[in-house]
Design an enzyme around this catalytic site. Sequence first.
Site, short mmCIF file in Angstrom:
data_model
loop_
_atom_site.label_atom_id
_atom_site.label_comp_id
_atom_site.label_asym_id
_atom_site.label_seq_id
_atom_site.Cartn_x
_atom_site.Cartn_y
_atom_site.Cartn_z
N ARG A 101 18.62 -24.48 15.22
CA ARG A 101 19.87 -23.82 14.78
C ARG A 101 20.11 -24.26 13.36
O ARG A 101 20.26 -25.47 13.10
CB ARG A 101 21.03 -24.23 15.69
CG ARG A 101 22.38 -23.84 15.14
CD ARG A 101 23.49 -23.96 16.15
NE ARG A 101 23.44 -22.86 17.09
CZ ARG A 101 24.42 -22.52 17.92
NH1 ARG A 101 25.57 -23.19 17.91
NH2 ARG A 101 24.30 -21.50 18.73
N HIS A 128 21.05 -14.25 15.85
CA HIS A 128 21.25 -15.08 17.04
C HIS A 128 20.54 -14.40 18.21
O HIS A 128 21.17 -13.91 19.15
CB HIS A 128 22.74 -15.26 17.30
CG HIS A 128 23.09 -16.39 18.22
ND1 HIS A 128 22.14 -17.26 18.74
CD2 HIS A 128 24.29 -16.82 18.72
CE1 HIS A 128 22.75 -18.16 19.51
NE2 HIS A 128 24.04 -17.90 19.52
N GLN A 131 21.15 -15.21 21.97
CA GLN A 131 22.41 -14.67 22.44
C GLN A 131 22.25 -13.19 22.83
O GLN A 131 22.73 -12.76 23.89
CB GLN A 131 23.48 -14.80 21.34
CG GLN A 131 24.83 -14.25 21.73
CD GLN A 131 25.49 -15.08 22.83
OE1 GLN A 131 25.58 -16.30 22.73
NE2 GLN A 131 25.93 -14.44 23.90
N ASP A 219 33.31 -11.33 18.44
CA ASP A 219 32.91 -12.69 18.08
C ASP A 219 33.94 -13.21 17.08
O ASP A 219 34.78 -12.44 16.57
CB ASP A 219 31.49 -12.64 17.46
CG ASP A 219 30.94 -14.02 17.09
OD1 ASP A 219 31.48 -15.04 17.56
OD2 ASP A 219 29.96 -14.07 16.30
N CYS A 259 30.44 -13.96 22.78
CA CYS A 259 29.39 -14.99 22.84
C CYS A 259 29.97 -16.39 23.00
O CYS A 259 29.27 -17.29 23.45
CB CYS A 259 28.53 -14.91 21.58
SG CYS A 259 29.48 -15.08 20.06
N ARG A 287 22.77 -17.29 29.17
CA ARG A 287 22.03 -17.87 28.05
C ARG A 287 20.83 -18.67 28.57
O ARG A 287 19.74 -18.59 28.01
CB ARG A 287 22.96 -18.79 27.23
CG ARG A 287 24.06 -18.07 26.46
CD ARG A 287 23.47 -17.18 25.36
NE ARG A 287 22.51 -17.92 24.56
CZ ARG A 287 22.82 -18.72 23.55
NH1 ARG A 287 24.07 -18.83 23.16
NH2 ARG A 287 21.88 -19.36 22.87
#
Length: 302
Positions: A101, A128, A131, A219, A259, A287
């Site tokens: 990340r 992402h 996700q 988001d 998310c 996830r």
Amino acid sequence: MTRHCLEIDDLDAPRLRRMLENARAWKADPSAIPQVLSGRGVAALFEKPSARTRSSTEMAVVTLGGHPIYIRPEEVDLDRRETVEDVARTLASYCAVIAARVFSHSTLDRMRDAVSVPVVNLLSDAAHPCQALADLLTVEEQLGDLEGRRVAFVGDGNNVVSSLAFAAAMSGVELVVASPPGFEVDPDVVERARNLGGTIELTGDPYEAVHGADAVYTDVWTSMGQEGEAEARRAAFDGYCVDDALMAEASDGAIFLHCLPAHRGEEVAASVIDGPASRVWPQAENRMHATRSLLVDLLEET
Ligand code: CP
Ligand code: NVA
């Protein structure tokens, strides 16, 4: 050739389909999970905080028989203590996969170019993908066939919706995105998603976007690394909160996705995220199931 997943378009539609099917099968029957990581490690390096991604990735690795190694940013101090390439080469000599990340997506490009083990994007400023896999899995699980589904994303044209655009394009989901001026999805992402055959519409009007949608997704307005812009962003996104009035514009039975982490009273009303349409907890659980399938796919040819 080593497989990587820095963005969803590193995959192809048949692989994506197989991943979703494996994710559902192994979720239903954990005894069938292949132990492809037995005796092997996955390095998981984080430059930013995480609640879901770290834990779901670690548990995905454990359920595949492997050992996750969590690496805090100060331990490796990328490009200060040593270069990104030297860190990646070192980790690749112990581990079957490197997952990271990062702030800058180019850090992942450099890792991929330096090693011959799969590199997985656990979130960058641009994408992402893990996700987006969980998002597709959740829509399919909750609503049935993906083909022809309409998903409305209301908010910032950020990393999350960029990966969702590719995932939607590769699975027959129509995506419509409502963002204020200056916060639209990257035109390059839109073009690449359309070139994959995707239907992606852009609008400034949340009501137009949500009209007839099967799922409404939002988001945060301020992503990690943008904290200095939070006040200006709150002003720019005024009117983009997913509240009950906006959800009423969606199809009957429409679900709400996020998310997470969420800010109740900013991008989503508490009555929506904590209400009957919300599927954010199955989405968060997925996830782990999605990342497990991705790891198996990436290890197939290595
Ligand atoms: N959705 C997601 O990536 O959550 P974390 O930032 O907590 O990992
Ligand atoms: N867009 C958000 C997603 C967090 C999971 C961020 O990058 O901070």
